[in-house]
Scaffold this motif. Structure first.
Motif, PDB file in Angstrom:
ATOM      1  N   SER A 181     -13.257 -15.243  41.031  1.00  0.00           N
ATOM      2  CA  SER A 181     -12.424 -15.927  40.046  1.00  0.00           C
ATOM      3  C   SER A 181     -10.978 -15.482  40.260  1.00  0.00           C
ATOM      4  O   SER A 181     -10.729 -14.368  40.736  1.00  0.00           O
ATOM      5  CB  SER A 181     -12.872 -15.572  38.630  1.00  0.00           C
ATOM      6  N   PRO A 182      -9.997 -16.335  39.933  1.00  0.00           N
ATOM      7  CA  PRO A 182      -8.598 -15.936  40.119  1.00  0.00           C
ATOM      8  C   PRO A 182      -8.200 -14.826  39.154  1.00  0.00           C
ATOM      9  O   PRO A 182      -8.720 -14.734  38.043  1.00  0.00           O
ATOM     10  CB  PRO A 182      -7.828 -17.230  39.844  1.00  0.00           C
ATOM     11  N   GLY A 183      -7.299 -13.969  39.586  1.00  0.00           N
ATOM     12  CA  GLY A 183      -6.806 -12.885  38.746  1.00  0.00           C
ATOM     13  C   GLY A 183      -7.429 -11.547  39.100  1.00  0.00           C
ATOM     14  O   GLY A 183      -8.545 -11.480  39.619  1.00  0.00           O
ATOM     15  N   LEU A 184      -6.707 -10.468  38.795  1.00  0.00           N
ATOM     16  CA  LEU A 184      -7.174  -9.120  39.112  1.00  0.00           C
ATOM     17  C   LEU A 184      -8.162  -8.576  38.083  1.00  0.00           C
ATOM     18  O   LEU A 184      -8.884  -7.621  38.365  1.00  0.00           O
ATOM     19  CB  LEU A 184      -5.984  -8.158  39.187  1.00  0.00           C
ATOM     20  N   GLU A 185      -8.184  -9.152  36.914  1.00  0.00           N
ATOM     21  CA  GLU A 185      -9.021  -8.637  35.840  1.00  0.00           C
ATOM     22  C   GLU A 185     -10.477  -8.498  36.281  1.00  0.00           C
ATOM     23  O   GLU A 185     -11.120  -9.452  36.690  1.00  0.00           O
ATOM     24  CB  GLU A 185      -8.949  -9.567  34.622  1.00  0.00           C
ATOM     25  N   GLY A 186     -10.975  -7.273  36.228  1.00  0.00           N
ATOM     26  CA  GLY A 186     -12.378  -7.015  36.544  1.00  0.00           C
ATOM     27  C   GLY A 186     -12.697  -6.883  38.023  1.00  0.00           C
ATOM     28  O   GLY A 186     -13.852  -6.605  38.379  1.00  0.00           O
ATOM     29  N   LYS A 187     -11.715  -7.070  38.901  1.00  0.00           N
ATOM     30  CA  LYS A 187     -11.991  -6.950  40.336  1.00  0.00           C
ATOM     31  C   LYS A 187     -12.293  -5.481  40.682  1.00  0.00           C
ATOM     32  O   LYS A 187     -11.611  -4.570  40.229  1.00  0.00           O
ATOM     33  CB  LYS A 187     -10.797  -7.434  41.164  1.00  0.00           C
ATOM     34  N   ARG A 188     -13.318  -5.271  41.489  1.00  0.00           N
ATOM     35  CA  ARG A 188     -13.747  -3.920  41.875  1.00  0.00           C
ATOM     36  C   ARG A 188     -13.028  -3.501  43.150  1.00  0.00           C
ATOM     37  O   ARG A 188     -13.081  -4.209  44.153  1.00  0.00           O
ATOM     38  CB  ARG A 188     -15.263  -3.883  42.070  1.00  0.00           C
ATOM     39  N   ILE A 189     -12.393  -2.337  43.084  1.00  0.00           N
ATOM     40  CA  ILE A 189     -11.515  -1.918  44.180  1.00  0.00           C
ATOM     41  C   ILE A 189     -11.864  -0.514  44.668  1.00  0.00           C
ATOM     42  O   ILE A 189     -12.117   0.386  43.866  1.00  0.00           O
ATOM     43  CB  ILE A 189     -10.043  -1.969  43.724  1.00  0.00           C
ATOM     44  N   ILE A 190     -11.870  -0.370  46.005  1.00  0.00           N
ATOM     45  CA  ILE A 190     -11.995   0.947  46.640  1.00  0.00           C
ATOM     46  C   ILE A 190     -10.659   1.258  47.316  1.00  0.00           C
ATOM     47  O   ILE A 190     -10.108   0.418  48.032  1.00  0.00           O
ATOM     48  CB  ILE A 190     -13.129   0.966  47.687  1.00  0.00           C
ATOM     49  N   VAL A 191     -10.146   2.448  47.071  1.00  0.00           N
ATOM     50  CA  VAL A 191      -8.874   2.875  47.664  1.00  0.00           C
ATOM     51  C   VAL A 191      -9.118   4.066  48.580  1.00  0.00           C
ATOM     52  O   VAL A 191      -9.745   5.047  48.185  1.00  0.00           O
ATOM     53  CB  VAL A 191      -7.851   3.260  46.577  1.00  0.00           C
ATOM     54  N   GLN A 192      -8.626   3.963  49.804  1.00  0.00           N
ATOM     55  CA  GLN A 192      -8.708   5.080  50.747  1.00  0.00           C
ATOM     56  C   GLN A 192      -7.358   5.785  50.796  1.00  0.00           C
ATOM     57  O   GLN A 192      -6.338   5.181  51.098  1.00  0.00           O
ATOM     58  CB  GLN A 192      -9.074   4.599  52.155  1.00  0.00           C
ATOM     59  N   GLY A 193      -7.370   7.071  50.492  1.00  0.00           N
ATOM     60  CA  GLY A 193      -6.141   7.853  50.514  1.00  0.00           C
ATOM     61  C   GLY A 193      -5.586   8.045  49.115  1.00  0.00           C
ATOM     62  O   GLY A 193      -5.398   7.084  48.374  1.00  0.00           O
ATOM     63  N   LEU A 194      -5.357   9.294  48.738  1.00  0.00           N
ATOM     64  CA  LEU A 194      -4.785   9.592  47.428  1.00  0.00           C
ATOM     65  C   LEU A 194      -3.422  10.267  47.567  1.00  0.00           C
ATOM     66  O   LEU A 194      -3.034  11.089  46.733  1.00  0.00           O
ATOM     67  CB  LEU A 194      -5.745  10.473  46.617  1.00  0.00           C
ATOM     68  N   GLY A 195      -2.734   9.918  48.630  1.00  0.00           N
ATOM     69  CA  GLY A 195      -1.347  10.345  48.769  1.00  0.00           C
ATOM     70  C   GLY A 195      -0.472   9.482  47.872  1.00  0.00           C
ATOM     71  O   GLY A 195      -0.951   8.794  46.970  1.00  0.00           O
ATOM     72  N   ASN A 196       0.809   9.477  48.147  1.00  0.00           N
ATOM     73  CA  ASN A 196       1.743   8.729  47.308  1.00  0.00           C
ATOM     74  C   ASN A 196       1.391   7.246  47.228  1.00  0.00           C
ATOM     75  O   ASN A 196       1.323   6.663  46.140  1.00  0.00           O
ATOM     76  CB  ASN A 196       3.165   8.894  47.853  1.00  0.00           C
ATOM     77  N   VAL A 197       1.113   6.616  48.368  1.00  0.00           N
ATOM     78  CA  VAL A 197       0.839   5.176  48.390  1.00  0.00           C
ATOM     79  C   VAL A 197      -0.514   4.860  47.741  1.00  0.00           C
ATOM     80  O   VAL A 197      -0.615   3.979  46.877  1.00  0.00           O
ATOM     81  CB  VAL A 197       0.876   4.629  49.828  1.00  0.00           C
ATOM     82  N   GLY A 198      -1.556   5.586  48.150  1.00  0.00           N
ATOM     83  CA  GLY A 198      -2.882   5.315  47.616  1.00  0.00           C
ATOM     84  C   GLY A 198      -2.977   5.557  46.126  1.00  0.00           C
ATOM     85  O   GLY A 198      -3.546   4.745  45.377  1.00  0.00           O
ATOM     86  N   TYR A 199      -2.398   6.668  45.673  1.00  0.00           N
ATOM     87  CA  TYR A 199      -2.462   6.984  44.248  1.00  0.00           C
ATOM     88  C   TYR A 199      -1.771   5.913  43.408  1.00  0.00           C
ATOM     89  O   TYR A 199      -2.338   5.409  42.433  1.00  0.00           O
ATOM     90  CB  TYR A 199      -1.814   8.348  43.978  1.00  0.00           C
TER      91      TYR A 199
END
Length: 476
Positions: free
Chosen positions: A223-241
């Motif tokens: 569905s359009p929009g970010l609401e509820g989208k499941r996200i995985i982030v690699q890296g918790l440096g400045n950009v990832g965080y």
């Protein structure tokens, strides 16, 4: 994406960038000579200098690459890493050229590197290395507000930029615009509000804009929009965080986080700040309450999600693991995290890649604002903040007098407010990222042979850079 883009025996990161360039170039009408000029690195400076470490002397390798001088100054960060090499710096400099063109920032592309592991040096030694690196650049005229403007990158930050600025200022007494020689500086040294989080915020804005278009989300079953989208982030440096932080603020659910020590996953969502607190206390994200842990960080990339944000280093998604990636969208927070071969497979299978040269352009966009601030010698909002507040207040007073309806002090505060520097920076960043995304998408939509956003982004940047060279009178 067509087979032409695949290089079965890639010799390096720069070759990957060039293969993307060559594939996109076929959708332009420029001569081979002009395309070769755009693609080539104009200047590559590799130097070595000694530093004293304890009772010993150690020789440090440094690089500065100016990829394109079609606009001045050139612009690009300095990477502190023990694995940095000339090929990597050349590739990153090239990406900076195309990145600046994509988001309409009037810089040429550059990049720097210092081959060290920052954990192996004391604060005094890091300062010595940074200042000596800066002196080497000054000696060869590779730094200056109108020549080449460095910025933070992997392993560096505000502290290192302040050392660079001070060194340049010391060696250029009386130069009015000296502090414009570097961006990403602390606020106290005439940096700009919003620069530190700019790259991550830009990644979040780019992702939000991508998923807002119903026509593009329908084939993915989203569905359009970010609401509820499941996200995985690699890296918790400045950009990832900051990517994770702002994506969550926009309504997404962070279900996975990957770091060098491992990865954690929770389909119901992870509290980013709680994870950061846990890591600070224990030294690892592993063992976070309610999460499933993976000792191999790469396993975290393969968990179920809608959007994957690789925000660490290059070459994280390759032929070896791309078939296991379950995300439908890859938002490239890092530079070059997806190999050309892996990108081809992912797109052929219906996925969308938001390319690095656009997705992580928030940093250089706000660096541009900082550079403008340093050249103008006045903070954004200083001249007009009170004027806008007084104008709004006069309008409210007039409306109250005409209607007889009086607003409460709280209601007036919502209306009678001039923008702060941070609000102006964030507004400029959002406008830049949104406008650039639709420029890229329009190129893709207008040419049925272009099947991905990266190729469209390259086509747009090649055309803009070509026009700049033509305006210089080098090509007819």
């Amino acid at each position: 994406m067509a087979k032409d883009i695949v290089n079965p025996n890639p010799s390096g990161f720069f070759d990957d960038v060039c293969s993307y360039f060559d594939y996109a170039a076929q959708f332009t009408n420029h001569s081979a000579g002009l395309l070769n000029q755009i693609k080539a690195c104009n200047s590559v400076y590799h130097f070595r200098f000694p530093i004293r470490k304890g009772h010993n002397v150690e020789v440090i390798d440094g690089w500065r690459v100016e990829h394109s001088n079609h606009m001045s100054p050139t612009k690009g960060g300095i990477r502190y890493s023990e694995i940095v090499n000339q090929d990597e710096v050349m590739a990153l400099a090239a990406l900076m050229t195309y990145k600046c063109a994509i988001v309409n920032v009037p810089f040429g592309g550059a990049k720097g590197g210092i081959k060290i592991n920052t954990k192996n040096y004391s604060l005094a030694e890091l300062e010595n290395i940074t200042r000596r690196y800066t002196v080497e650049l000054i000696k060869k005229n590779f730094i200056g507000p109108a020549i080449d403007v460095p910025a933070p990158d992997y392993g560096s930050g505000e502290r290192e930029m302040s050392w660079i600025a001070d060194t340049y200022l010391t060696m250029n007494p009386g130069q009015l615009d000296a502090l414009g020689c570097v961006t990403g500086k602390p606020i106290a040294l005439h940096g700009i509000h919003g620069r530190k989080e700019a790259t991550g915020r830009g990644v979040a804005i780019a992702t939000k804009e991508c998923v807002s278009i119903a026509e593009d989300m329908k084939p993915l079953g989203l569905s359009p929009g970010l609401e509820g989208k499941r996200i995985i982030v690699q890296g918790l440096g400045n950009v990832g965080y900051h990517s994770a932080k702002y994506l969550a603020e926009f309504g997404a659910i962070i279900v996975g986080l990957c770091e060098f020590e491992g990865a954690i996953y929770n389909a119901a969502g992870l509290d980013l700040e709680a994870v950061m607190t846990h890591r600070k206390e224990t030294g690892s994200i592993l063992g976070f309450k309610g999460s499933t842990g993976f000792n191999n960080s790469a396993d975290g990339l393969e968990q179920d999600c809608d959007i994957l944000v690789p925000a660490a280093l290059e070459n994280q998604l390759t032929l070896h693991n791309i078939a296991k990636i379950r995300a439908k969208i890859i938002a490239e927070g890092a530079n070059g995290p997806t190999s050309p071969q892996a990108a081809e497979i992912f797109i052929k299978n219906g996925g969308i890649i938001i390319p690095d040269m656009y997705c992580n352009a928030g940093g250089v966009t706000v660096s541009y604002f900082e550079w403008l601030k340093n050249l103008s010698h006045v903070a954004f909002g200083r001249m007009d903040k009170r004027y806008e507040e007084n104008t709004s207040l006069n309008l409210i007073n007039l409306m109250e007098k005409m209607t007889g309806v009086n607003l409460s002090p709280e209601q007036k505060k919502l209306v009678v407010k001039g923008p702060s520097e941070l609000e102006l920076v964030n507004s400029g960043l959002e406008e830049t990222m949104i406008r650039a995304y639709h420029e890229i998408r329009e190129i893709k939509q207008s040419n049925p042979k272009i099947h991905d956003l990266r190729t469209a982004a390259f086509v747009g940047s090649i055309n803009k850079i070509a026009i700049s060279y033509m305006n210089l009178g080098i090509w007819p």
